[in-house]
Design a protein around this motif. Structure first.
Motif, PDB file in Angstrom:
ATOM      1  N   UNK A   1      95.821 -27.658  46.309  1.00 50.31           N
ATOM      2  CA  UNK A   1      95.141 -27.002  47.489  1.00 50.31           C
ATOM      3  C   UNK A   1      95.138 -26.222  48.154  1.00 50.31           C
ATOM      4  N   UNK A   2      96.728 -24.986  48.535  1.00 46.07           N
ATOM      5  CA  UNK A   2      96.606 -23.955  49.260  1.00 46.07           C
ATOM      6  C   UNK A   2      95.565 -23.037  48.533  1.00 46.07           C
ATOM      7  N   UNK A   3      95.778 -22.481  48.155  1.00 43.90           N
ATOM      8  CA  UNK A   3      94.478 -21.807  47.294  1.00 43.90           C
ATOM      9  C   UNK A   3      93.098 -21.426  47.729  1.00 43.90           C
ATOM     10  N   UNK A   4      92.991 -22.889  48.057  1.00 43.17           N
ATOM     11  CA  UNK A   4      91.086 -22.754  48.815  1.00 43.17           C
ATOM     12  C   UNK A   4      91.384 -22.196  50.430  1.00 43.17           C
ATOM     13  N   UNK A   5      92.280 -22.690  51.345  1.00 42.26           N
ATOM     14  CA  UNK A   5      92.431 -21.597  51.948  1.00 42.26           C
ATOM     15  C   UNK A   5      92.346 -20.720  52.585  1.00 42.26           C
ATOM     16  N   UNK A   6      93.701 -20.443  51.588  1.00 40.39           N
ATOM     17  CA  UNK A   6      93.845 -18.961  51.453  1.00 40.39           C
ATOM     18  C   UNK A   6      92.816 -18.233  51.682  1.00 40.39           C
ATOM     19  N   UNK A   7      91.911 -18.525  50.364  1.00 38.11           N
ATOM     20  CA  UNK A   7      90.411 -17.892  49.737  1.00 38.11           C
ATOM     21  C   UNK A   7      89.502 -18.096  50.938  1.00 38.11           C
ATOM     22  N   UNK A   8      89.843 -19.227  52.169  1.00 39.41           N
ATOM     23  CA  UNK A   8      88.134 -19.306  52.858  1.00 39.41           C
ATOM     24  C   UNK A   8      88.620 -18.688  54.507  1.00 39.41           C
ATOM     25  N   UNK A   9      90.204 -18.475  54.953  1.00 40.73           N
ATOM     26  CA  UNK A   9      90.420 -17.931  55.564  1.00 40.73           C
ATOM     27  C   UNK A   9      90.317 -16.151  55.388  1.00 40.73           C
ATOM     28  N   UNK A  10      90.402 -15.317  54.120  1.00 43.68           N
ATOM     29  CA  UNK A  10      90.760 -14.184  53.690  1.00 43.68           C
ATOM     30  C   UNK A  10      89.011 -13.710  54.006  1.00 43.68           C
ATOM     31  N   UNK A  11      87.380 -15.097  53.402  1.00 46.86           N
ATOM     32  CA  UNK A  11      86.758 -14.830  53.125  1.00 46.86           C
ATOM     33  C   UNK A  11      85.792 -14.745  54.805  1.00 46.86           C
ATOM     34  N   UNK A  12      86.876 -15.476  55.745  1.00 46.44           N
ATOM     35  CA  UNK A  12      85.667 -15.509  56.914  1.00 46.44           C
ATOM     36  C   UNK A  12      86.480 -14.243  57.845  1.00 46.44           C
ATOM     37  N   UNK A  13      87.473 -13.347  57.121  1.00 43.71           N
ATOM     38  CA  UNK A  13      87.740 -11.804  57.926  1.00 43.71           C
ATOM     39  C   UNK A  13      88.842 -12.801  59.186  1.00 43.71           C
ATOM     40  N   UNK A  14      89.367 -13.728  58.863  1.00 45.47           N
ATOM     41  CA  UNK A  14      90.008 -14.368  59.152  1.00 45.47           C
ATOM     42  C   UNK A  14      91.776 -13.077  59.381  1.00 45.47           C
ATOM     43  N   UNK A  15      92.053 -12.299  58.513  1.00 41.77           N
ATOM     44  CA  UNK A  15      92.756 -11.719  58.165  1.00 41.77           C
ATOM     45  C   UNK A  15      92.991 -11.151  56.344  1.00 41.77           C
ATOM     46  N   UNK A  16      93.247  -9.902  56.835  1.00 39.60           N
ATOM     47  CA  UNK A  16      93.466  -9.083  55.384  1.00 39.60           C
ATOM     48  C   UNK A  16      94.555  -9.668  54.068  1.00 39.60           C
ATOM     49  N   UNK A  17      95.145  -9.868  53.422  1.00 43.31           N
ATOM     50  CA  UNK A  17      95.893 -10.510  52.491  1.00 43.31           C
ATOM     51  C   UNK A  17      96.048 -10.048  51.089  1.00 43.31           C
ATOM     52  N   UNK A  18      97.573  -9.834  50.477  1.00 43.68           N
ATOM     53  CA  UNK A  18      97.776  -9.371  49.379  1.00 43.68           C
ATOM     54  C   UNK A  18      97.483 -10.414  47.935  1.00 43.68           C
ATOM     55  N   UNK A  19      97.225 -11.773  48.761  1.00 39.56           N
ATOM     56  CA  UNK A  19      97.953 -13.263  47.988  1.00 39.56           C
ATOM     57  C   UNK A  19      96.654 -12.808  46.575  1.00 39.56           C
ATOM     58  N   UNK A  20      97.087 -13.332  45.195  1.00 36.69           N
ATOM     59  CA  UNK A  20      96.412 -12.925  44.088  1.00 36.69           C
ATOM     60  C   UNK A  20      95.719 -14.480  43.956  1.00 36.69           C
ATOM     61  N   UNK A  21      95.549 -14.986  44.347  1.00 36.69           N
ATOM     62  CA  UNK A  21      94.966 -16.335  44.079  1.00 36.69           C
ATOM     63  C   UNK A  21      93.525 -15.832  45.239  1.00 36.69           C
ATOM     64  N   UNK A  22      93.663 -15.649  46.563  1.00 36.99           N
ATOM     65  CA  UNK A  22      92.813 -15.171  47.028  1.00 36.99           C
ATOM     66  C   UNK A  22      91.626 -14.447  46.890  1.00 36.99           C
ATOM     67  N   UNK A  23      92.605 -13.503  46.356  1.00 40.40           N
ATOM     68  CA  UNK A  23      91.862 -11.685  46.389  1.00 40.40           C
ATOM     69  C   UNK A  23      90.831 -11.462  44.819  1.00 40.40           C
ATOM     70  N   UNK A  24      91.440 -13.174  43.696  1.00 44.89           N
ATOM     71  CA  UNK A  24      91.088 -13.439  42.710  1.00 44.89           C
ATOM     72  C   UNK A  24      89.184 -14.030  42.351  1.00 44.89           C
ATOM     73  N   UNK A  25      89.802 -14.976  43.643  1.00 47.47           N
ATOM     74  CA  UNK A  25      88.168 -15.875  44.809  1.00 47.47           C
ATOM     75  C   UNK A  25      87.688 -14.672  45.034  1.00 47.47           C
TER      76      UNK A  25
END
Length: 688
Positions: free
Chosen positions: A371-395
C-alpha cells in the motif's frame, strides 16, 4: 434527535408525590385500552406500508438501472465477445475469474486454478484468492453450477442480474436508514427518489458492473442502517444481539468484497473515536463496533490466505491503539472543561503515536509494501513534496483521483438535494457543537447527578454518528472524486431525514418563536411531499426519454483484435500492453498477461512500469530485454497512448515514464486538451 431537557435534583417529597399520579395514569390506561390498540394497529399499518414501499422502490431502481444498461449497449443482441469487451479495464479482469470457474471441469479444479494461477502474471504463479477480492465471483459460479437455471439463463445474465439485485438492497438500506433516523418512511421515500434522480453522482453500476465497489456498497449501506439502529438507547437484549449480528455480517461481507474496505472503515473508526471522546456515544457500544471491525478484517485475512496488506492496515493499528489508550487513561471523562480538554488532547496524541508505532512495527515484520503507492499519492496530492514516482503521478493525473468538480454541486442543486443537505447539516452541526461543549464542561455534574438546574440541547447517538459520518466522507469526496459515491448516497439519507425530523423543525420554529406541535407536523410532512412532487414533475419526462433512447455497443477495432488473437496466436502466448486492454485480452482470449489493472501489489507495479517502457525514451535493445524477461511473445501498442490527447502535457503516459526515468520534458507545442468523459467512452451510435 434533539430535545430540551431540564436537569434538576431529585427530592424525596417529589417521589412520594409522583406515586398517586402514576397510579392515576395506570388506571386511565386500563380504562382506555382502545387507544393503545388503535396506536398499535396504526404502527403495524405504517410498518407494513413503509416496508412494502421500501421493497418496491428498491426493485424498481434495480429494474431501471438494468434497463438503462440494456438500452445503452443492446446487451441482449450483441455477440459474446462484445459483451465481454463492454466490461472495461479491471471489470473484465474480475469477470474473467467467474468465467474461468464456470469453464473448469470441476469445482475442485476451478479452485486449484485460482490458487495456483500462472496466466494472470507471466513467469509467476500467484494465489488469486489471496491477492484479489474475488470470492463473490467464486460464490456466483458455484451457485450457477448448482441451481437448475443453465437452460434458462446465460452465465453473464446471472452475473449482471445479481449486481443489479444488490442495487435493490442498496436503495432499500438507504431508505431504512433515513426512516430510522426520522421516524417516518416518507423520508426513506425521499432518499430513494433523490438517489435515482441524482444517478450520475450516486452510482455508476450500469456501465461498470463488476467493479468491487458495486459489490461492497450495498453491504456498507446495510451496516450503516444496522449501526443506526444499534445506537438507539434502551434496546432489548434480543434486539441488541440481532443488530450486532447484522452489523458483523454486513461488515464482513463489505470487507470481503472490496480491497479498499480498510480505508472506508478507518473513516468509520474515526467517527466512533470522535463521538466517544466527546461523550456523544456510549463507550460500550463504541467498543463493540471497534471489535467487530477488527474481527471482520481478521476473518477476511484468514480467507485471503493471510493477506499481509490487511494485517498491516491502519484500521487494525488504530482500533487497537484506541482500546489500549482508553485502558491507560481511565479518568478521561472527568474534570473541569480545561482539564477535560487537556486530557482529550493527550488522548488524541497517544492514540496517534500508538497507531503509527504499531503500524510501522507490523509493516517491518511483514516487509509490507503493497500500500505504499497510496501514501505516496496522498503525500504528493496534498503538496507535501514533488515526486518523480511513476505510480503517484499516474494517480495524480487521473481525473477520478482529482478534486470533486464544481459542476457536481450544480447537478445536486437541480434536484434540491444540495440545498436541503446544507440546511440540515448547518442545524445539526450547531447542535453538535453545543452538545460537545456541554459534555466537556459539565462532565463532573453529569457524574454526580448535578444539583444545579441546567438546560441542555440533546443529540441522539444515532444522529450524531450519521452527522460525523457524512462530514468525514464529504471531505473524502471533495478531495478525491472517485469516492463521491460514498458521500452522495449518504447525502440523500441525511438530507431527507432532516426534512422529516420533528426535532429539526421544533428547534427551527422555536428559534423564530413560531413553535406549535401542529406546525411541526405540517412542516415535516408537507415539505418532503412538495419536494417529491417537484422531482416527479421535473425529472419524470427526462427519465422516460432516457429509457426510450436506444443505443448499441460499437467497438470494431477491439473486437477485431480479440478475434485475431483467438485465431492466430497459441493458447500459451504471453501478451504485453496497457493494463486496461490486457484485462480484456485475459477475459476474451484466455491468453497469459505480463501485467493487469489490480494495482495493489508492489511487484506488479514494478512489472507494469517495466512493460510501459515501450512508450518511453528507451533504447530498443533495453525494452526488448525487459519484455523478454517476462516471457513476452506479443506486444500490443495503442494509438490512444502513442498520440494521447486526453491528458495535458506532463500527464501523458509517455511523459510520466520520462519523468520517472529522470528525463526532462522537451519543450514543444502543447496539444489541445480534450475534456475527460464521465468514466467511459460515450461515443456509441444510436440504434436505428
Amino acid at each position: 434527535m434533539m430535545s430540551v431537557r431540564q436537569r434538576r435534583e431529585i427530592k424525596a417529597t417529589e417521589v412520594s408525590e409522583d406515586f398517586p399520579a402514576q397510579e392515576e395514569n395506570v388506571k386511565l390506561e386500563n380504562k382506555l385500552p382502545s387507544g393503545c390498540t388503535s396506536r398499535r394497529l396504526w404502527k403495524i399499518l405504517s410498518l407494513t406500508i413503509g416496508g412494502t414501499i421500501a421493497l418496491c422502490i428498491g426493485l424498481l431502481t434495480s429494474v431501471y438501472l438494468a434497463t438503462l444498461h440494456e438500452n445503452d449497449l443492446w446487451f441482449s443482441n450483441i455477440k459474446e465477445v462484445e459483451r465481454e469487451i463492454s466490461f472495461r479495464t479491471e471489470c473484465g479482469l474480475y469477470y474473467s475469474y467467474y468465467k474461468q470457474m464456470l469453464q473448469a471441469p470441476t469445482l475442485v479444479q476451478g479452485f486449484h486454478g485460482l490458487i495456483y494461477d500462472n496466466k494472470t502474471e507471466s513467469m509467476k504463479t500467484i494465489n488469486l484468492l489471496q491477492r484479489m477480492n474475488i470470492y463473490q465471483e467464486v460464490f456466483l459460479s458455484i451457485l450457477y453450477r448448482v441451481l437448475p437455471i443453465q437452460k434458462y439463463l446465460e452465465p453473464v445474465y446471472f452475473y449482471i442480474y445479481t449486481l443489479f439485485g444488490l442495487q435493490a438492497i442498496y436503495v432499500t438500506a438507504l431508505y431504512v436508514t433515513s426512516w430510522l433516523l426520522s421516524g417516518t418512511w416518507l423520508s426513506g421515500l425521499l432518499a430513494a427518489f433523490w438517489y435515482v434522480t441524482n444517478r450520475i453522482d450516486t452510482t455508476r453500476v450500469e456501465f461498470t458492473i463488476p467493479l468491487r465497489e458495486n459489490w461492497a456498497l450495498p453491504f456498507f449501506a446495510i451496516q450503516i442502517a444496522a449501526i443506526t439502529y444499534f445506537l438507539r438507547p434502551n434496546l432489548q437484549p434480543l434486539s441488541k444481539r440481532l443488530t450486532l449480528l447484522a452489523i458483523f455480517i454486513s461488515t464482513f461481507l463489505f470487507s470481503l468484497t472490496w480491497q479498499f474496505n480498510q480505508f472506508m472503515m478507518l473513516m468509520q473508526a474515526l467517527v466512533l473515536f470522535t463521538l466517544d471522546s466527546l461523550d456523544m456515544l456510549p463507550a460500550v457500544k463504541a467498543t463493540w463496533l471497534y471489535g467487530i471491525q477488527i474481527t471482520s478484517l481478521l476473518l477476511v485475512c484468514i480467507l485471503q490466505f493471510f493477506n499481509s496488506m490487511i494485517l498491516g492496515s491502519l484500521l487494525i493499528s488504530f482500533n487497537l491503539s484506541v482500546l489500549i489508550a482508553r485502558k491507560l487513561q481511565k479518568n478521561l471523562k472527568t474534570g473541569s472543561f480545561l482539564n477535560r480538554l487537556g486530557k482529550l488532547l493527550l488522548h488524541l496524541f497517544m492514540v496517534l503515536c500508538l497507531t503509527l508505532f504499531l503500524n510501522n512495527i507490523i509493516k517491518k515484520i511483514l516487509n509490507l509494501k503493497s500500500d505504499e503507492h497510496i501514501f505516496k499519492f496522498l503525500k504528493a496530492k496534498f503538496g507535501l513534496g514533488a515526486t518523480r514516482d511513476f505510480d503517484a503521478n499516474l494517480y495524480l493525473c487521473e481525473e477520478a483521483f482529482g478534486l470533486l468538480p464544481f459542476n457536481t454541486f450544480g447537478r445536486l442543486s437541480d434536484t434540491l438535494l444540495f440545498y436541503a443537505y446544507i440546511f440540515v447539516l448547518f442545524i445539526t452541526v450547531i447542535v453538535a457543537f453545543v452538545v460537545a461543549f456541554h459534555n466537556l464542561s459539565d462532565s463532573t455534574n453529569q457524574q454526580s447527578m448535578g444539583k444545579m438546574e441546567k438546560v441542555t440541547v440533546d443529540l441522539k447517538p444515532e444522529t450524531a454518528y450519521n452527522l460525523i459520518h457524512t462530514i468525514l466522507f464529504g471531505f473524502l469526496a471533495l478531495s478525491t472524486m472517485r469516492m463521491k459515491y460514498l458521500w452522495t448516497s449518504h447525502m440523500c439519507v441525511f438530507a431527507s431525514f432532516g426534512l422529516c425530523s420533528p426535532e429539526i423543525w421544533e428547534l427551527l420554529l422555536k428559534s423564530v418563536h413560531l413553535y406549535n406541535p401542529k406546525r411541526i407536523c405540517i412542516m415535516r410532512y408537507s415539505v418532503p411531499i412538495l419536494i417529491l412532487l417537484y422531482l416527479c414533475y421535473k425529472f419524470w419526462p427526462g427519465m422516460m426519454d432516457e429509457l426510450s433512447e436506444l443505443r448499441e455497443f460499437y467497438d470494431p477495432d477491439t473486437v477485431e483484435l480479440m478475434n485475431w488473437i483467438n485465431s492466430n496466436t497459441p493458447r500459451k502466448a504471453v501478451f504485453a500492453g496497457s493494463m486496461q486492454l490486457l484485462a480484456g485480452v485475459k477475459l476474451c482470449t484466455g491468453r497469459t498477461l505480463t501485467n493487469h489493472p489490480h494495482y495493489e501489489d508492489s511487484s506488479l507495479r514494478e512489472r507494469t512500469r517495466a512493460v510501459y517502457q515501450i512508450y518511453a525514451k528507451r533504447a530498443p535493445e533495453e525494452v526488448h530485454a525487459l519484455l523478454r524477461s517476462f516471457g513476452t511473445d506479443y506486444v500490443i501498442l495503442e494509438d490512444s497512448i502513442c498520440y494521447e490527447r486526453r491528458h495535458r502535457r506532463g500527464c501523458r503516459l509517455r511523459d510520466l515514464l520520462d519523468i520517472a526515468n529522470g528525463h526532462n520534458l522537451s519543450l514543444g507545442t502543447l496539444v489541445t486538451v480534450t475534456k475527460a468523459g464521465q468514466g467511459r467512452d460515450d461515443g456509441w451510435p444510436r440504434r436505428e
